[in-house]
Design an enzyme around this catalytic site. Structure first.
Site, PDB file in Angstrom:
ATOM      1  N   ARG A 176     -15.412 -15.881  55.339  1.00  0.00           N
ATOM      2  CA  ARG A 176     -14.262 -15.197  54.752  1.00  0.00           C
ATOM      3  C   ARG A 176     -14.770 -13.884  54.161  1.00  0.00           C
ATOM      4  O   ARG A 176     -15.549 -13.889  53.209  1.00  0.00           O
ATOM      5  CB  ARG A 176     -13.603 -16.077  53.687  1.00  0.00           C
ATOM      6  CG  ARG A 176     -12.316 -15.511  53.095  1.00  0.00           C
ATOM      7  CD  ARG A 176     -11.715 -16.495  52.096  1.00  0.00           C
ATOM      8  NE  ARG A 176     -10.449 -16.011  51.558  1.00  0.00           N
ATOM      9  CZ  ARG A 176     -10.343 -15.202  50.507  1.00  0.00           C
ATOM     10  NH1 ARG A 176     -11.438 -14.786  49.867  1.00  0.00           N
ATOM     11  NH2 ARG A 176      -9.151 -14.806  50.082  1.00  0.00           N
ATOM     12  N   LYS A 184     -19.138 -11.082  46.137  1.00  0.00           N
ATOM     13  CA  LYS A 184     -18.999 -11.886  44.916  1.00  0.00           C
ATOM     14  C   LYS A 184     -20.047 -11.532  43.861  1.00  0.00           C
ATOM     15  O   LYS A 184     -21.045 -10.881  44.122  1.00  0.00           O
ATOM     16  CB  LYS A 184     -19.002 -13.374  45.268  1.00  0.00           C
ATOM     17  CG  LYS A 184     -17.701 -13.759  45.969  1.00  0.00           C
ATOM     18  CD  LYS A 184     -17.469 -15.236  46.074  1.00  0.00           C
ATOM     19  CE  LYS A 184     -16.063 -15.513  46.610  1.00  0.00           C
ATOM     20  NZ  LYS A 184     -15.816 -16.938  46.849  1.00  0.00           N
TER      21      LYS A 184
END
Length: 285
Positions: free
Chosen positions: A265, A229
């Site tokens: 995840r 991210k």
């Protein structure tokens, strides 16, 4: 004693025993525009091969999504999402019993995916986008991941004003879990996700990770998605998402070290599986 410390989640292939170890949810985006791997797996053959490869690499769940939820992403038509995800679920299910999660905010897609062989629903809007989501999940007796987000992917990064980001995200997740239970979803089948990168600034993402243990007080297993991210890219000055594997490893270790993370995840299943095994040995005792 919290709900998540007492229970396990049975799936078609084994079960997730909360507190025993950190489980891997492998990201399989069958989209042309996801932030990290958009276009890599948007054909049936490529997506199926990647899903099987992640299963062989140790993924405990495959999370299949047909709509990008990156900042600024627009909604896609139901039929478009259907054509992207259902054939992939069917193809993987023909070859493997690996548990599958459908990453969708649409109840119709969730219902069809569960009937096609998916096991879990992962809704980034925690049931707020589609008022029928909870009833569909309850009818199918499926587990659901409830994530915190404000607005939509197109607007969420304009909605980052919080007095106390952890307290407000925590209150939101408590409310959504209670609403899901009232709609008939088994409390033992609820997983919470604080939504790293969704309606959060760089500093807010770091604050949530530092204070992740606060979410354990809610009593549900916690899923954390830090993989590749942008906050990692900012720290490392890595504008390209695929270059953030080592930063992802550090963030995953931090999530485990707090004692709060149950599921990670991730895009890089084998590498993060190794990271989690070492971190589990260190921090789970």
């Amino acid at each position: 004693m919290s709900l998540s410390s007492q229970l396990s989640l049975p799936l078609r292939q084994g079960c997730l025993v909360w507190g025993k170890r950190t489980y891997m949810m492998g990201v399989l985006n069958v989209t042309p525009d996801s932030f990290s791997d958009g276009g890599d797996f948007d054909s049936l053959q490529a997506a199926t091969q990647q899903g099987m490869a992640m299963a062989e690499a140790g993924a405990d769940i495959l999370d299949i999504g047909g709509q990008s939820t990156r900042p600024g992403a627009a909604d896609v038509a139901l039929e478009t999402e259907r054509k992207r995800v259902l054939p992939v679920i069917a193809a993987i299910r023909q070859q493997s019993q690996v548990p599958i999660s459908i990453d969708t905010m649409k109840s119709e897609i969730a219902r069809e995916a569960l009937l096609a062989g998916a096991d879990v629903v992962n809704d980034v809007t925690a049931g707020t986008h589609d008022p029928d989501m909870f009833s569909v999940v309850a009818q199918q007796q499926a587990p659901i991941v409830l994530m915190h987000m404000r607005g939509t992917p197109a607007t969420m990064q304009q909605l980052t004003q919080y007095e106390d980001v952890v307290a407000e995200v925590k209150a939101y997740l408590r409310d959504r879990a209670e609403t899901a239970i009232a709609a008939g979803i088994d409390a033992r089948k609820i997983i919470l996700d604080p939504g790293i990168g969704f309606a959060k600034t760089y500093q807010q993402n770091l604050e949530i990770l530092r204070r992740l243990a606060a979410f354990r007080e809610l009593g549900y297993p916690l899923l954390v998605g830090v993989s590749r991210k942008s906050f990692i890219g900012k720290i490392l000055n890595r504008p390209h998402a695929k270059e953030r594997i080592w930063g992802t490893a550090a963030a995953c270790t931090a999530a485990i070290a707090t004692g709060a993370c149950d599921v990670l995840r991730v895009h890089d299943v084998a590498a993060m599986g190794d990271v989690a095994r070492v971190a589990d040995a260190l921090y789970r005792g």
